[in-house]
Scaffold this motif. Structure first.
Motif, PDB file in Angstrom:
ATOM      1  N   ALA A 230       0.843  -1.211   0.000  1.00 39.47           N
ATOM      2  CA  ALA A 230       0.000   0.000   0.000  1.00 39.47           C
ATOM      3  C   ALA A 230       0.870   1.249   0.000  1.00 39.47           C
ATOM      4  CB  ALA A 230      -0.926  -0.008   1.215  1.00 39.47           C
ATOM      5  N   GLY A 231       2.011   1.185   0.697  1.00 34.74           N
ATOM      6  CA  GLY A 231       2.944   2.309   0.705  1.00 34.74           C
ATOM      7  C   GLY A 231       3.550   2.559  -0.655  1.00 34.74           C
ATOM      8  N   ARG A 232       3.921   1.499  -1.338  1.00 31.41           N
ATOM      9  CA  ARG A 232       4.465   1.647  -2.697  1.00 31.41           C
ATOM     10  C   ARG A 232       3.413   2.235  -3.636  1.00 31.41           C
ATOM     11  NH1 ARG A 232       7.154  -3.783  -4.741  1.00 31.41           N
ATOM     12  NH2 ARG A 232       7.431  -2.452  -6.572  1.00 31.41           N
ATOM     13  N   LYS A 233       2.168   1.774  -3.487  1.00 30.20           N
ATOM     14  CA  LYS A 233       1.091   2.305  -4.328  1.00 30.20           C
ATOM     15  C   LYS A 233       0.905   3.800  -4.065  1.00 30.20           C
ATOM     16  CE  LYS A 233      -2.716   2.204  -6.913  1.00 30.20           C
ATOM     17  NZ  LYS A 233      -3.167   3.596  -6.835  1.00 30.20           N
ATOM     18  N   ALA A 234       0.906   4.194  -2.790  1.00 34.26           N
ATOM     19  CA  ALA A 234       0.765   5.614  -2.446  1.00 34.26           C
ATOM     20  C   ALA A 234       1.938   6.422  -3.000  1.00 34.26           C
ATOM     21  CB  ALA A 234       0.671   5.773  -0.934  1.00 34.26           C
ATOM     22  N   SER A 238       2.018   9.668  -5.814  1.00 37.72           N
ATOM     23  CA  SER A 238       2.538  10.935  -5.270  1.00 37.72           C
ATOM     24  C   SER A 238       1.856  11.331  -3.966  1.00 37.72           C
ATOM     25  CB  SER A 238       2.396  12.073  -6.302  1.00 37.72           C
ATOM     26  OG  SER A 238       3.136  11.775  -7.472  1.00 37.72           O
ATOM     27  N   ASP A 239       1.302  10.345  -3.268  1.00 33.74           N
ATOM     28  CA  ASP A 239       0.689  10.569  -1.953  1.00 33.74           C
ATOM     29  C   ASP A 239       1.755  10.242  -0.906  1.00 33.74           C
ATOM     30  OD1 ASP A 239      -0.848  10.794   0.293  1.00 33.74           O
ATOM     31  OD2 ASP A 239      -2.261   9.195  -0.218  1.00 33.74           O
ATOM     32  N   TYR A 240       2.712  11.152  -0.742  1.00 33.49           N
ATOM     33  CA  TYR A 240       3.914  10.837   0.030  1.00 33.49           C
ATOM     34  C   TYR A 240       3.648  10.753   1.527  1.00 33.49           C
ATOM     35  CZ  TYR A 240       5.974  11.933  -4.465  1.00 33.49           C
ATOM     36  OH  TYR A 240       6.263  11.951  -5.803  1.00 33.49           O
ATOM     37  N   ARG A 241       2.671  11.461   2.040  1.00 36.11           N
ATOM     38  CA  ARG A 241       2.351  11.372   3.470  1.00 36.11           C
ATOM     39  C   ARG A 241       1.864   9.973   3.827  1.00 36.11           C
ATOM     40  NH1 ARG A 241       4.997  15.294   6.119  1.00 36.11           N
ATOM     41  NH2 ARG A 241       4.753  17.305   5.037  1.00 36.11           N
ATOM     42  N   ASN A 242       0.919   9.447   3.049  1.00 34.80           N
ATOM     43  CA  ASN A 242       0.429   8.093   3.317  1.00 34.80           C
ATOM     44  C   ASN A 242       1.509   7.056   3.027  1.00 34.80           C
ATOM     45  OD1 ASN A 242      -2.186   8.284   4.372  1.00 34.80           O
ATOM     46  ND2 ASN A 242      -3.059   8.689   2.361  1.00 34.80           N
ATOM     47  N   ALA A 243       2.296   7.291   1.985  1.00 31.52           N
ATOM     48  CA  ALA A 243       3.392   6.370   1.675  1.00 31.52           C
ATOM     49  C   ALA A 243       4.363   6.293   2.847  1.00 31.52           C
ATOM     50  CB  ALA A 243       4.119   6.821   0.415  1.00 31.52           C
ATOM     51  N   ASP A 244       4.676   7.442   3.437  1.00 33.52           N
ATOM     52  CA  ASP A 244       5.563   7.490   4.603  1.00 33.52           C
ATOM     53  C   ASP A 244       4.959   6.710   5.771  1.00 33.52           C
ATOM     54  OD1 ASP A 244       7.525   8.199   6.450  1.00 33.52           O
ATOM     55  OD2 ASP A 244       6.605  10.124   6.893  1.00 33.52           O
ATOM     56  N   GLU A 245       3.674   6.914   6.011  1.00 32.76           N
ATOM     57  CA  GLU A 245       2.995   6.233   7.129  1.00 32.76           C
ATOM     58  C   GLU A 245       3.012   4.714   6.933  1.00 32.76           C
ATOM     59  OE1 GLU A 245      -1.524   5.713   8.900  1.00 32.76           O
ATOM     60  OE2 GLU A 245      -1.017   7.548   7.798  1.00 32.76           O
ATOM     61  N   PRO A 271      13.462   7.313  -0.447  1.00 31.98           N
ATOM     62  CA  PRO A 271      13.115   8.430  -1.345  1.00 31.98           C
ATOM     63  C   PRO A 271      11.845   9.161  -0.935  1.00 31.98           C
ATOM     64  CG  PRO A 271      12.800   6.305  -2.447  1.00 31.98           C
ATOM     65  CD  PRO A 271      13.526   6.031  -1.180  1.00 31.98           C
ATOM     66  N   VAL A 272      10.888   8.435  -0.321  1.00 30.38           N
ATOM     67  CA  VAL A 272       9.680   9.095   0.175  1.00 30.38           C
ATOM     68  C   VAL A 272      10.042  10.074   1.287  1.00 30.38           C
ATOM     69  CG1 VAL A 272       7.550   8.718   1.494  1.00 30.38           C
ATOM     70  CG2 VAL A 272       8.047   7.294  -0.489  1.00 30.38           C
ATOM     71  N   LYS A 273      10.867   9.610   2.229  1.00 32.15           N
ATOM     72  CA  LYS A 273      11.312  10.485   3.323  1.00 32.15           C
ATOM     73  C   LYS A 273      12.055  11.703   2.774  1.00 32.15           C
ATOM     74  CE  LYS A 273      10.441   8.475   7.418  1.00 32.15           C
ATOM     75  NZ  LYS A 273       9.675   9.177   8.487  1.00 32.15           N
ATOM     76  N   LEU A 275      11.758  13.124  -0.156  1.00 30.21           N
ATOM     77  CA  LEU A 275      10.821  14.042  -0.800  1.00 30.21           C
ATOM     78  C   LEU A 275      10.051  14.873   0.220  1.00 30.21           C
ATOM     79  CD1 LEU A 275       9.537  11.762  -3.671  1.00 30.21           C
ATOM     80  CD2 LEU A 275      10.555  14.018  -3.981  1.00 30.21           C
ATOM     81  N   LEU A 276       9.881  14.315   1.430  1.00 30.64           N
ATOM     82  CA  LEU A 276       9.206  15.045   2.500  1.00 30.64           C
ATOM     83  C   LEU A 276      10.168  15.932   3.281  1.00 30.64           C
ATOM     84  CD1 LEU A 276       6.822  12.243   3.844  1.00 30.64           C
ATOM     85  CD2 LEU A 276       6.188  14.265   2.517  1.00 30.64           C
ATOM     86  N   GLY A 277      11.454  15.902   2.894  1.00 29.04           N
ATOM     87  CA  GLY A 277      12.427  16.786   3.522  1.00 29.04           C
ATOM     88  C   GLY A 277      13.261  16.162   4.605  1.00 29.04           C
ATOM     89  N   TYR A 278      13.222  14.823   4.728  1.00 31.46           N
ATOM     90  CA  TYR A 278      14.014  14.130   5.744  1.00 31.46           C
ATOM     91  C   TYR A 278      15.198  13.429   5.070  1.00 31.46           C
ATOM     92  CZ  TYR A 278       9.927  14.728   8.784  1.00 31.46           C
ATOM     93  OH  TYR A 278       8.895  15.248   9.515  1.00 31.46           O
ATOM     94  N   MET A 279      16.408  13.804   5.462  1.00 26.82           N
ATOM     95  CA  MET A 279      17.598  13.191   4.884  1.00 26.82           C
ATOM     96  C   MET A 279      18.064  12.003   5.742  1.00 26.82           C
ATOM     97  SD  MET A 279      18.359  14.819   2.078  1.00 26.82           S
ATOM     98  CE  MET A 279      16.589  15.048   1.768  1.00 26.82           C
ATOM     99  N   PRO A 280      18.329  10.850   5.137  1.00 29.48           N
ATOM    100  CA  PRO A 280      18.702   9.660   5.921  1.00 29.48           C
ATOM    101  C   PRO A 280      20.140   9.731   6.423  1.00 29.48           C
ATOM    102  CG  PRO A 280      18.812   9.178   3.581  1.00 29.48           C
ATOM    103  CD  PRO A 280      18.276  10.573   3.698  1.00 29.48           C
TER     104      PRO A 280
END
Length: 413
Positions: A230-234, A238-245, A271-273, A275-280
């Motif tokens: 489901a995260g990959r689908k999100a 381009s639904d990055y908030r749900n993908a992150d969750e 990559p989702v993180k 795009l949301l501004g979190y660097m690993p």
């Protein structure tokens, strides 16, 4: 000599019959005891009983099976024995084995419909469904069809037959409802749809699970698998908030001993993180052998557009094979954001001449033919995405940024 040959042949037939008898007796015994997991094991193509040559010789086992087993179990077992026969024939007949496994899953659908107020046999459905998907995938490899993915898509239609029966079971109690089997089937369908690139078919399945009263009752392993897909689908939507969750849940709850699975989840979560501004952090990427993202992180933090493009090219095969190349390319907007922030810090003004940005872009990208129109477009996109707080004054060819936090922070996580 001829008589000895006949005796040996009769002896072999007797041995095969006895072994088949014992197998059928075992299946009926665990069925009568309501041991769903044990029945499933005796119908699994991954179980050791499939190595018994005495079970391979029965192309038409119906007579023996129907005489010894009760309905609705008899039809399922007969189909299973036919699958074994075709998988061990010389040469192996994957197409016929798949056809018989299709008959097996259809017999399971009848079983679900007949046994109305029970669900102890759901493991049988899981096992038969998994074997159907795997056989379909094997047929895709062995049989060249005019339409790639056609066999797997038909297998998914069979699995949907089970899903519909389970989803419609509203009469049984919460403990006995077949709706508890929905998530396992959804995960099998996800694996098929992702393989044949029919992600649009995932949406109604996700909606069914999210609206289910049992979504917290499914096993943790099944929930992790579901959240991963489901995260990959999100992410692709381009639904990055749900993908992150979804992906964060999958990664955090996946046991450490399954390092390969955690790495697989991380390939999409990182990559989702970003795009949301979190660097690993480098140590996390190093632990799971995905340092390709570290090279990207360094380029992004520096605002080095040219280096970003080089990293993309260097690890192109990795990103393409993971199916995230286009997602990773979207990170380039962060390189622009960090580059423009450096220009802002150097000039120390809230009204920045866009020519300064154009010069910086030409220098860091190595593309001297970049135009002012392209610069305007990049800045406008950064403002639209909330990477810059401000507006473009076209009259003065300047970017006017907010005096409070004009470049929202990229958070290290």
């Amino acid at each position: 000599m001829r008589d000895i040959g006949i005796l040996l042949s009769l002896k072999n037939v007797k041995t095969h019959t006895m072994n088949l008898f014992h197998y059928l007796n075992s299946v009926q015994r665990v069925w009568n005891a309501g041991e769903g997991v044990a029945v499933a094991r005796l119908l699994s193509l991954a179980d050791h009983h499939v190595n018994n040559p005495s079970l391979h010789v029965h192309e038409h086992p119906e007579t023996a099976v129907y005489r010894q087993l009760d309905a609705p179990l008899d039809e399922v077992v007969a189909c299973h024995l036919k699958v074994l026969h075709h998988l061990t024939a010389e040469p192996r007949n994957y197409a016929e084995a798949y056809r018989q496994q299709t008959n097996c899953i259809q017999a399971v659908v009848k079983m679900l419909q007949v046994l109305k107020d029970e669900n102890w046999f759901l493991p049988v459905m899981y096992t038969v469904a998994i074997d159907l998907r795997r056989l379909a995938a094997k047929c895709e490899e062995q049989i060249k069809t005019s339409k790639p993915g056609e066999i797997l898509e038909k297998a998914a239609e069979c699995l949907m037959g089970c899903f519909r029966v389970c989803a419609a079971d509203n009469r049984a109690s919460d403990a006995d409802t077949k709706r508890l089997g929905m998530l396992n089937l959804v995960n099998q369908l996800f694996k098929v749809y992702f393989r044949i690139n029919k992600l649009n078919l995932c949406k109604p399945l996700i909606r069914a699970i999210e609206s289910s009263n049992f979504k917290e009752s499914f096993s943790l392993a099944q929930r992790i698998t579901y959240k991963y897909f489901a995260g990959r689908k999100a992410m692709f939507d381009s639904d990055y908030r749900n993908a992150d969750e979804y992906l964060s849940f999958a990664f955090e709850n996946c046991p450490r001993r399954f390092a390969r699975n955690k790495r697989l989840i991380l390939i999409y979560l990182v990559p989702v993180k970003m795009l949301l501004g979190y660097m690993p952090r480098k140590e996390v990427l190093q632990r799971y052998n995905v340092l390709q993202f570290h090279d990207l992180t360094v380029a992004l933090k520096e605002g080095n557009v040219r280096r970003f493009d080089e990293v993309i090219q260097q690890h192109e095969s990795f990103f393409i094979n993971a199916g995230i190349y286009l997602i990773v390319e979207k990170l380039k907007i962060l390189a622009y954001r960090n580059l423009f922030k450096k220009v802002y810090l150097i000039l120390q003004t809230h009204q920045i001449d866009l020519n300064a940005f154009l010069t910086a872009l030409q220098w860091t990208s190595g593309e001297e033919d970049l135009t002012m129109d392209e610069t305007h477009c990049i800045v406008a996109n950064l403002i639209y995405e909330g990477r810059i707080k401000g507006y473009i004054s076209h009259q003065h060819n300047k970017l006017v940024v907010s005096k409070q936090n004009p470049f929202p922070n990229v958070i290290v996580s």
